[in-house]
Design a protein around this motif. Structure first.
Motif, PDB file in Angstrom:
ATOM      1  N   ASN A  51     -28.573 116.396 144.571  1.00  0.00           N
ATOM      2  CA  ASN A  51     -28.999 117.790 144.547  1.00  0.00           C
ATOM      3  C   ASN A  51     -30.484 117.816 144.206  1.00  0.00           C
ATOM      4  OD1 ASN A  51     -29.518 120.495 144.031  1.00  0.00           O
ATOM      5  ND2 ASN A  51     -27.654 120.823 142.867  1.00  0.00           N
ATOM      6  N   ARG A  53     -32.346 120.157 143.639  1.00  0.00           N
ATOM      7  CA  ARG A  53     -32.700 121.157 142.619  1.00  0.00           C
ATOM      8  C   ARG A  53     -32.586 120.590 141.209  1.00  0.00           C
ATOM      9  NH1 ARG A  53     -28.957 125.706 143.096  1.00  0.00           N
ATOM     10  NH2 ARG A  53     -27.608 124.143 144.018  1.00  0.00           N
ATOM     11  N   THR A  54     -31.782 119.526 141.009  1.00  0.00           N
ATOM     12  CA  THR A  54     -31.622 118.970 139.663  1.00  0.00           C
ATOM     13  C   THR A  54     -32.407 117.682 139.473  1.00  0.00           C
ATOM     14  OG1 THR A  54     -29.601 117.800 140.291  1.00  0.00           O
ATOM     15  CG2 THR A  54     -29.348 119.988 139.324  1.00  0.00           C
ATOM     16  N   TYR A  58     -38.238 116.812 133.461  1.00  0.00           N
ATOM     17  CA  TYR A  58     -38.218 118.042 132.673  1.00  0.00           C
ATOM     18  C   TYR A  58     -38.618 117.754 131.234  1.00  0.00           C
ATOM     19  CZ  TYR A  58     -35.173 119.264 136.576  1.00  0.00           C
ATOM     20  OH  TYR A  58     -34.652 119.455 137.825  1.00  0.00           O
ATOM     21  N   LEU A  60     -38.096 119.158 127.341  1.00  0.00           N
ATOM     22  CA  LEU A  60     -37.190 119.984 126.547  1.00  0.00           C
ATOM     23  C   LEU A  60     -37.674 120.028 125.108  1.00  0.00           C
ATOM     24  CD1 LEU A  60     -34.488 121.567 126.258  1.00  0.00           C
ATOM     25  CD2 LEU A  60     -33.448 119.375 125.622  1.00  0.00           C
ATOM     26  N   THR A  68     -39.645 122.952 130.256  1.00  0.00           N
ATOM     27  CA  THR A  68     -39.397 123.145 131.677  1.00  0.00           C
ATOM     28  C   THR A  68     -37.957 122.820 132.069  1.00  0.00           C
ATOM     29  OG1 THR A  68     -40.152 120.893 132.168  1.00  0.00           O
ATOM     30  CG2 THR A  68     -41.808 122.683 132.289  1.00  0.00           C
ATOM     31  N   HIS A  69     -37.140 122.415 131.128  1.00  0.00           N
ATOM     32  CA  HIS A  69     -35.742 122.084 131.436  1.00  0.00           C
ATOM     33  C   HIS A  69     -35.030 123.343 131.929  1.00  0.00           C
ATOM     34  CE1 HIS A  69     -31.591 120.807 130.939  1.00  0.00           C
ATOM     35  NE2 HIS A  69     -32.031 119.562 130.844  1.00  0.00           N
ATOM     36  N   PRO A  70     -34.275 123.259 133.052  1.00  0.00           N
ATOM     37  CA  PRO A  70     -33.647 124.457 133.619  1.00  0.00           C
ATOM     38  C   PRO A  70     -32.528 125.049 132.765  1.00  0.00           C
ATOM     39  CG  PRO A  70     -32.996 122.498 134.842  1.00  0.00           C
ATOM     40  CD  PRO A  70     -34.062 122.074 133.881  1.00  0.00           C
ATOM     41  N   ALA A  71     -31.983 124.297 131.828  1.00  0.00           N
ATOM     42  CA  ALA A  71     -30.924 124.803 130.950  1.00  0.00           C
ATOM     43  C   ALA A  71     -31.283 124.488 129.500  1.00  0.00           C
ATOM     44  CB  ALA A  71     -29.580 124.181 131.320  1.00  0.00           C
ATOM     45  N   ALA A  72     -32.511 124.845 129.105  1.00  0.00           N
ATOM     46  CA  ALA A  72     -33.037 124.464 127.790  1.00  0.00           C
ATOM     47  C   ALA A  72     -32.144 124.925 126.644  1.00  0.00           C
ATOM     48  CB  ALA A  72     -34.456 125.007 127.619  1.00  0.00           C
ATOM     49  N   PRO A 143     -27.739 116.899 134.298  1.00  0.00           N
ATOM     50  CA  PRO A 143     -27.054 117.842 135.200  1.00  0.00           C
ATOM     51  C   PRO A 143     -25.623 117.425 135.518  1.00  0.00           C
ATOM     52  CG  PRO A 143     -28.579 116.456 136.422  1.00  0.00           C
ATOM     53  CD  PRO A 143     -28.793 116.147 134.971  1.00  0.00           C
TER      54      PRO A 143
END
Length: 147
Positions: A51, A53-54, A58, A60, A68-72, A143
């Motif tokens: 993926n 997108r992952t 990043y 954290l 910048t982590h998408p699920a901080a 992810p």
């Protein structure tokens, strides 16, 4: 130990200064940042998850959650939960551990930085049951690679 010494010295100084009141003067606030825990900072590099997108690099920050982590926020909450349980999510699989021989895909990750006041440099793969479980323990820091 150093924190305890700083705390004792700060409290002692405050008691000495605060013990002699001066008319019309208010006590100065103490510099408390010395007593606080340093924020956790991790760099997470993920590749070959299937993926785009992952995959990527990043940053954290925890305490408070950011970077910048998408699920901080979720990643920091998971790390806090593991810390409270006394687990070390960055420890490698013990060499004598028996693991199921299954392939979880080519995904890899590397986590470096500082967590709970100690240096972290951990590599993750999905090459057997133990490594897959280790990866899943760190979701959402790493992810979700399941379809």
């Amino acid at each position: 130990m150093l924190r305890r010494i700083v705390l004792i010295a700060t409290v002692s100084a405050a008691a000495l200064v605060g013990g002699v009141p001066v008319a019309g003067a208010s006590p100065l606030p103490l510099p408390l940042p010395l007593l606080s825990e340093p924020a956790d900072h991790l760099t997470v590099t993920v590749a070959e998850t299937g993926n785009t997108r992952t995959d990527g690099r990043y940053e954290l920050e925890c305490g408070p959650a950011g970077g910048t982590h998408p699920a901080a926020e979720g990643a920091c909450e998971r790390l806090e939960q593991l810390a409270q349980e006394g687990q070390d999510p960055f420890a490698p699989v013990p060499e004598d551990q028996m693991c199921t021989q299954q392939m979880g895909g080519p995904a890899t990750a590397r986590v470096t930085g500082t967590w709970q006041g100690r240096e972290v440099d951990a590599t993750f793969r999905r090459t057997n049951g133990c490594e897959i479980s280790r990866w899943q323990t760190l979701e959402p820091l790493l992810p979700n690679t399941r379809s």
